[in-house]
Scaffold this active site. Structure first.
Site, short mmCIF file in Angstrom:
data_model
loop_
_atom_site.label_atom_id
_atom_site.label_comp_id
_atom_site.label_asym_id
_atom_site.label_seq_id
_atom_site.Cartn_x
_atom_site.Cartn_y
_atom_site.Cartn_z
N GLY A 80 0.59 -1.32 0.01
CA GLY A 80 -0.08 0.13 0.10
C GLY A 80 0.71 1.34 0.06
N SER A 81 0.29 2.39 0.60
CA SER A 81 0.77 3.59 0.66
C SER A 81 2.27 3.65 0.93
CB SER A 81 -0.08 4.62 1.31
OG SER A 81 0.66 5.83 1.89
N SER A 82 2.92 4.75 0.65
CA SER A 82 4.39 5.08 1.18
C SER A 82 4.39 5.97 2.41
CB SER A 82 4.93 6.25 0.15
OG SER A 82 4.05 7.36 0.10
#
Lengths: 424, 147
Positions: B69-71
């Site tokens: 998923g997201s950074s």
């Protein structure tokens, strides 16, 4: 890890405590991944702004303390100098204009503005969007970057052929001060070839279907590198932006190839290079319908809030929304927020799109989004969005039900207050 | 009271972040999202379709395949440390930049590259000692009490 003399000097504090702390983090991080060395970068995109209540207790100690703790993982508060290389602020927590609509406390917007002034003095460019490639940071093929934002990273690697891993707040903070990032993963050409093949049996064409395809592929290949074959309709930036954001949300996809379309694959053979596909998946009408169903987390058709613009909308998308809303008024129980980078909002204003959207009772937001800010209109129970990424994250973050569908279905829901979306 | 076996199973692996920790294992074969996947104030999994949704990893030896998923992954696990609800150790099998940076800034012992499949040997509830300095994990299997 092998360091150059200059890097060793930075680590030893010859160029100041901030660069020493930055190099210390890069060494810890580089050794954790198993990198042999660092690589030079002159293109850093990260998250530096202080805009959430959770950082306020650190802001009380000064903005150097915020950067030291959250952007360098340093216990020592170091004085932060001018960035060494070109550095950009990605999406942030508060819309500088529409903060009242977001329900933001005045002290928080003041904090964000002070934070931006501090970062601006250090030459961190305030593009304030998840899509830097829409507002002037368009890396060239082969350029080594240090970017955060999974939807931007996948676009950078795949569509543009520049090279970045998914970096974080701390590694981009260190990269901006040193112009270095671990030489690992997607910086190495041999790690950029495809691993899994996706055969399209359905002629994916519109934006919604590109989002669904991305969500399907992310679930199938996780963090591997899909190669999508048999693409009949040439996608544009908007569709690839949505596709990548979805694949990076349901899986950890950081790079894909579409032969003849993306930067590093003129053919299927070039996409795979020396690799043989580990697996071949097919995407047909059945997979499309199943994935569409997975993206729905709502049962209640009465919709309170419509979120458009994840990733941030292009000018064409804002124009389409304005066209769909022209002469209409959104339902009195429903709110519609359209998200676009501030630079694009200025064009939308000049074109009259902004006025059309606002006359319908909707809001054009910049700088942020509900998932990042964790701010939705008060009392929202059911949302609808045209973004697979937002449909994936927002229900979990905000504890709401979520509908996913086309931009037309979403705007229709805003006007009627009821979700009647579907797919053929 | 949960009983444990007296003789541990030993797995060797590579240290990602040095240090020692011990505690109860929490195991998932599903990757974990940081931003949008965990509550960093409470140390719980919130991703709505995750098999551990609602469960706390605070103080646990977390065995999972890796990050997705997201950074914001590292920043959210970084915040679990500042909020004192981080896992006691991280054991994972798939190295990514999100995973490595997240482990580094969470500053808990972390290991990967195991000589045996940890998912075959460790179950939630087992007592696990992680010695990343020595590159070793010791597993004390939980024993179900009769009756």
């Amino acid at each position: 890890m092998q360091l150059t003399d200059l890097e060793k000097a930075m680590l030893d504090g010859v160029n100041g405590r901030a660069k020493a702390a930055a190099m210390d983090l890069l060494v810890r991080y580089g050794e954790a991944v198993g990198a042999e060395r660092l690589v030079e970068t002159n293109n850093v995109a990260g998250a530096f702004n202080a805009s959430t209540p959770s950082v306020r207790h650190i802001v009380d100690k000064g903005f150097d303390a915020v950067y030291s703790e959250l952007n360098l993982d340093s216990d020592e508060i170091v004085e932060i100098p001018h960035m060494a290389v070109d550095t950009w602020q990605l999406i942030t927590g508060i819309d500088n204009d529409n903060w009242k609509i977001q329900g933001v406390d005045e002290s928080l917007i003041t904090m964000q503005r002070e934070s931006e002034a501090y970062l601006g003095e250090r030459s961190i460019n305030m593009c304030a969007t998840c899509t830097p490639y829409q507002v002037g940071n368009v890396p060239v093929k082969g350029e080594h970057c240090a970017w955060m934002e999974s939807s931007a990273v996948i676009y950078c690697n795949s569509v543009l052929g520049a090279r970045t891993n998914v970096e974080g707040k701390e590694s981009t903070g260190a990269a901006g001060l040193t112009g270095r990032i671990p030489y690992w993963g997607y910086h190495l050409p041999e790690n950029r070839f495809g691993t899994h093949q996706i055969e399209l049996d359905f002629p994916v064409h519109d934006m919604m279907d590109w989002g669904i395809l991305g969500y399907f592929i992310g679930e199938m290949v996780e963090e591997n590198r899909p190669v999508i074959n048999n693409v009949l309709h040439h996608p544009n930036m908007i569709k690839l932006k949505h596709f990548g954001a979805a694949a990076a949300s349901s899986g950890g996809v950081e790079m894909f190839h579409i032969p003849g379309i993306t930067a590093e694959a003129n053919s299927l053979a070039e996409a795979f290079g020396p690799n043989k596909p580990v697996e071949v998946f097919r995407f047909g009408q059945r997979e499309r319908l199943e994935t569409y169903q997975k993206l729905q987390s709502a049962t209640d058709r009465k919709v309170d809030f419509i979120m458009l613009g994840c990733p941030h909308n292009s000018i064409e998308q804002v124009a389409l929304i304005a066209e769909l809303l022209r002469g209409k008024t959104i339902h009195h129980d429903t709110e519609l927020w359209v998200h676009t980078p501030r630079a694009i909002k200025q064009v939308a204003e000049r074109n009259g799109y902004l006025k059309t959207i606002e006359q319908a009772g909707a809001v054009v937001m910049s700088d942020t989004c509900p998932a990042i800010s964790r701010r939705l209109p008060k009392g929202v129970r059911v949302i609808a969005t045209d973004s697979a990424k937002q449909a994936h994250y927002l229900p979990a973050i905000a504890n709401v039900q979520g509908w996913f569908g086309s931009v037309t279905d979403c705007v229709e829901a805003a006007i009627t207050g009821s979700w009647q979306g579907g797919m053929s | 009271m949960t009983l444990q076996t007296a003789t541990p199973i030993i797995i060797k692996g590579r240290s990602v972040v040095a240090g020692k920790a011990s505690g109860e294992a929490l195991v998932t074969t599903e990757t974990i999202s940081g931003w949008g996947g965990i509550n960093e104030r409470e140390g719980t999994i919130i991703e709505r379709r995750h098999e551990l949704v609602g469960q706390s990893f605070a103080g646990k030896i977390l065995l999972f395949p890796g990050a997705k998923g997201s950074s914001g992954w590292s920043a959210f696990f970084h915040m679990t440390r500042l909020n004192k609800v981080s896992p006691a150790a991280m054991l994972f099998t798939r190295m990514t930049t999100k995973m490595a940076l997240g482990a580094v800034v969470t500053r808990v012992p972390a290991m990967t590259d195991f000589d045996q499949d940890p998912f075959e040997l460790i179950e939630s509830g087992d007592r696990v000692e992680v010695d990343a300095d020595a590159g070793e994990i010791r597993i004390f299997k939980k024993v179900k009490q009769p009756g």
